[in-house]
Design an enzyme around this catalytic site. Structure first.
Site, PDB file in Angstrom:
ATOM      1  N   ASN A   9       0.879  -1.171   0.000  1.00 52.92           N
ATOM      2  CA  ASN A   9       0.000   0.000   0.000  1.00 52.92           C
ATOM      3  C   ASN A   9       0.911   1.214   0.000  1.00 52.92           C
ATOM      4  O   ASN A   9       1.476   1.571   1.031  1.00 52.92           O
ATOM      5  CB  ASN A   9      -0.879  -0.029   1.268  1.00 52.92           C
ATOM      6  CG  ASN A   9      -1.676   1.253   1.448  1.00 52.92           C
ATOM      7  OD1 ASN A   9      -1.772   2.067   0.524  1.00 52.92           O
ATOM      8  ND2 ASN A   9      -2.244   1.439   2.634  1.00 52.92           N
ATOM      9  N   LYS A  11       0.249   4.272  -0.355  1.00 50.97           N
ATOM     10  CA  LYS A  11      -0.357   5.499   0.210  1.00 50.97           C
ATOM     11  C   LYS A  11      -0.059   6.692  -0.710  1.00 50.97           C
ATOM     12  O   LYS A  11       0.049   6.504  -1.920  1.00 50.97           O
ATOM     13  CB  LYS A  11       0.134   5.722   1.641  1.00 50.97           C
ATOM     14  CG  LYS A  11      -0.056   4.462   2.502  1.00 50.97           C
ATOM     15  CD  LYS A  11       0.085   4.702   3.962  1.00 50.97           C
ATOM     16  CE  LYS A  11      -0.118   3.383   4.705  1.00 50.97           C
ATOM     17  NZ  LYS A  11      -0.109   3.536   6.154  1.00 50.97           N
ATOM     18  N   HIS A  96      -9.538   1.553   4.450  1.00 50.85           N
ATOM     19  CA  HIS A  96      -8.298   1.743   5.215  1.00 50.85           C
ATOM     20  C   HIS A  96      -8.571   2.727   6.360  1.00 50.85           C
ATOM     21  O   HIS A  96      -9.344   3.666   6.206  1.00 50.85           O
ATOM     22  CB  HIS A  96      -7.189   2.269   4.301  1.00 50.85           C
ATOM     23  CG  HIS A  96      -5.854   2.238   4.957  1.00 50.85           C
ATOM     24  ND1 HIS A  96      -5.459   3.213   5.843  1.00 50.85           N
ATOM     25  CD2 HIS A  96      -4.844   1.336   4.912  1.00 50.85           C
ATOM     26  CE1 HIS A  96      -4.251   2.898   6.298  1.00 50.85           C
ATOM     27  NE2 HIS A  96      -3.857   1.763   5.744  1.00 50.85           N
ATOM     28  N   GLU A  98      -6.969   5.123   7.464  1.00 47.97           N
ATOM     29  CA  GLU A  98      -6.717   6.538   7.149  1.00 47.97           C
ATOM     30  C   GLU A  98      -7.898   7.141   6.398  1.00 47.97           C
ATOM     31  O   GLU A  98      -8.221   8.322   6.567  1.00 47.97           O
ATOM     32  CB  GLU A  98      -5.410   6.659   6.338  1.00 47.97           C
ATOM     33  CG  GLU A  98      -4.196   6.385   7.227  1.00 47.97           C
ATOM     34  CD  GLU A  98      -2.994   5.789   6.524  1.00 47.97           C
ATOM     35  OE1 GLU A  98      -2.919   5.839   5.284  1.00 47.97           O
ATOM     36  OE2 GLU A  98      -2.120   5.254   7.241  1.00 47.97           O
ATOM     37  N   GLU A 168      -5.763  -4.494  10.424  1.00 45.71           N
ATOM     38  CA  GLU A 168      -4.713  -3.516  10.671  1.00 45.71           C
ATOM     39  C   GLU A 168      -5.026  -2.756  11.949  1.00 45.71           C
ATOM     40  O   GLU A 168      -5.810  -1.795  11.934  1.00 45.71           O
ATOM     41  CB  GLU A 168      -4.629  -2.524   9.507  1.00 45.71           C
ATOM     42  CG  GLU A 168      -4.318  -3.163   8.175  1.00 45.71           C
ATOM     43  CD  GLU A 168      -3.705  -2.171   7.209  1.00 45.71           C
ATOM     44  OE1 GLU A 168      -2.586  -2.413   6.768  1.00 45.71           O
ATOM     45  OE2 GLU A 168      -4.336  -1.145   6.925  1.00 45.71           O
ATOM     46  N   GLY A 174       2.284   2.435  10.745  1.00 43.62           N
ATOM     47  CA  GLY A 174       3.277   3.503  10.594  1.00 43.62           C
ATOM     48  C   GLY A 174       3.942   3.910  11.894  1.00 43.62           C
ATOM     49  O   GLY A 174       4.614   4.935  11.953  1.00 43.62           O
ATOM     50  N   SER A 214       3.145  -1.931  10.446  1.00 40.44           N
ATOM     51  CA  SER A 214       4.589  -2.047  10.725  1.00 40.44           C
ATOM     52  C   SER A 214       5.130  -3.445  10.460  1.00 40.44           C
ATOM     53  O   SER A 214       6.008  -3.933  11.171  1.00 40.44           O
ATOM     54  CB  SER A 214       4.899  -1.600  12.160  1.00 40.44           C
ATOM     55  OG  SER A 214       4.513  -0.253  12.338  1.00 40.44           O
TER      56      SER A 214
HETATM   57  P1  PGA Z   1       2.674   0.385   7.642  1.00 40.02           P
HETATM   58  O1  PGA Z   1       1.234   0.613   6.977  1.00 40.02           O
HETATM   59  O2  PGA Z   1       3.194  -0.928   7.105  1.00 40.02           O
HETATM   60  O3  PGA Z   1       3.501   1.551   7.189  1.00 40.02           O
HETATM   61  O4  PGA Z   1       2.481   0.352   9.118  1.00 40.02           O
HETATM   62  C1  PGA Z   1       0.352  -0.449   6.748  1.00 40.02           C
HETATM   63  C2  PGA Z   1      -0.936   0.075   6.146  1.00 40.02           C
HETATM   64  O5  PGA Z   1      -1.399   1.146   6.554  1.00 40.02           O
HETATM   65  O6  PGA Z   1      -1.518  -0.556   5.252  1.00 40.02           O
END
Ligand code: PGA
Length: 251
Positions: A9, A11, A96, A98, A168, A174, A214
């Site tokens: 992903n 982003k 997601h 976000e 998630e 992140g 992460s």
């Molecule tokens: P990350 O993000 O691996 O940077 O923690 C995962 C995601 O949001 O899909």
């Protein structure tokens, strides 16, 4: 039996030129290996058609990170599921955290997006997960149950079977703070039992449930070794071909 999947992903990262270069690097790296999982990259809308032109889609799947909750019309700035499909992409990340947090996506909106994705032969990678306060208050199982029930459990078994889930935990995205393999496995087993309760054991056994938050080459092996963890949705570590491949080859 269900598939293992590792999906990147990206982003809101990379310019078009940087994104095409990264996709080429991943595509090149995949030439030498036969991964024990499906490999997918989900890129910004602007990159999809160009990335599709430079990858071998038999080895590397392509997806968007979102799509609109309407088919077409006066929705300035939105990108529809048919538009995503017309680029050659075959996956779409939906729900997601976000999007839920910063853009107000509710289960009602997500139901529309899921329907349009399926109508356009896009495989939804549907995200669920609790925030830190919900984890600390011990209500994470209920939170995730409600997210799945409200947005997905109206689907027929056939349509539900087309969906990939991604658990998630928002506190792990992140932050560098991964869920332990045990915490993740507990939730994945919980999710699978919810699916079994609604659609039966066969559908539950066939649903791929990815972990995200992460996930890196250094922890992927331990996570993927768990019986109910079928791969990962990878943010930061997907922005570098070598680290993404380190996760792909963790199976
Ligand atoms: P990350 O993000 O691996 O940077 O923690 C995962 C995601 O949001 O899909």
């Amino acid at each position: 039996m269900r598939k293992n999947v590792v999906a990147g992903n990206w982003k809101m990262n990379t310019t078009l030129q940087e994104g095409v270069a990264l996709a080429k690097d991943v595509n090149e790296a995949l030439k030498g290996v036969t991964p024990k999982c499906d490999v997918v990259i989900c890129t910004p809308f602007t990159h999809l058609a160009s990335v599709n032109a430079v990858i071998d889609t038999d080895k590397l799947g392509l997806g968007a990170e979102n799509c609109a909750d309407h088919k077409s019309g006066a929705y300035t700035g939105e990108v529809s599921a048919p538009m995503v499909a017309s680029t050659g992409a075959t996956y779409v990340i939906l729900g997601h955290s976000e999007r839920r947090q910063y853009y107000g996506e509710t289960s009602e909106i997500l139901k529309e997006k899921v329907a349009l994705a399926l109508e356009n032969n896009l495989t939804p990678i549907f995200c669920i997960g609790e925030v830190l306060a919900e984890r600390e208050n011990g209500i994470y199982n209920e939170v995730v149950k409600k997210q799945i029930e409200d947005a997905l459990f109206h689907l027929s078994a056939e349509d539900f079977g087309k969906i990939i889930l991604a658990y998630e935990p928002v506190w792990a995205i992140g932050t560098g703070k991964t869920a332990t393999p045990e915490q993740a496995e507990d939730m994945h087993a919980h999710i699978r039992s919810l699916i079994a309760g609604r659609y039966g054991k066969e559908v539950a056994d066939n649903t791929s449930i990815l972990y995200g938050g992460s996930c890196k080459p250094s922890n992927a092996k331990e996570l993927f070794a768990k019986p109910d963890i079928d791969g990962g949705l990878i943010g930061g570590a997907a922005l570098d071909a070598a680290s993404f491949m380190g996760i792909v080859t963790a199976f």
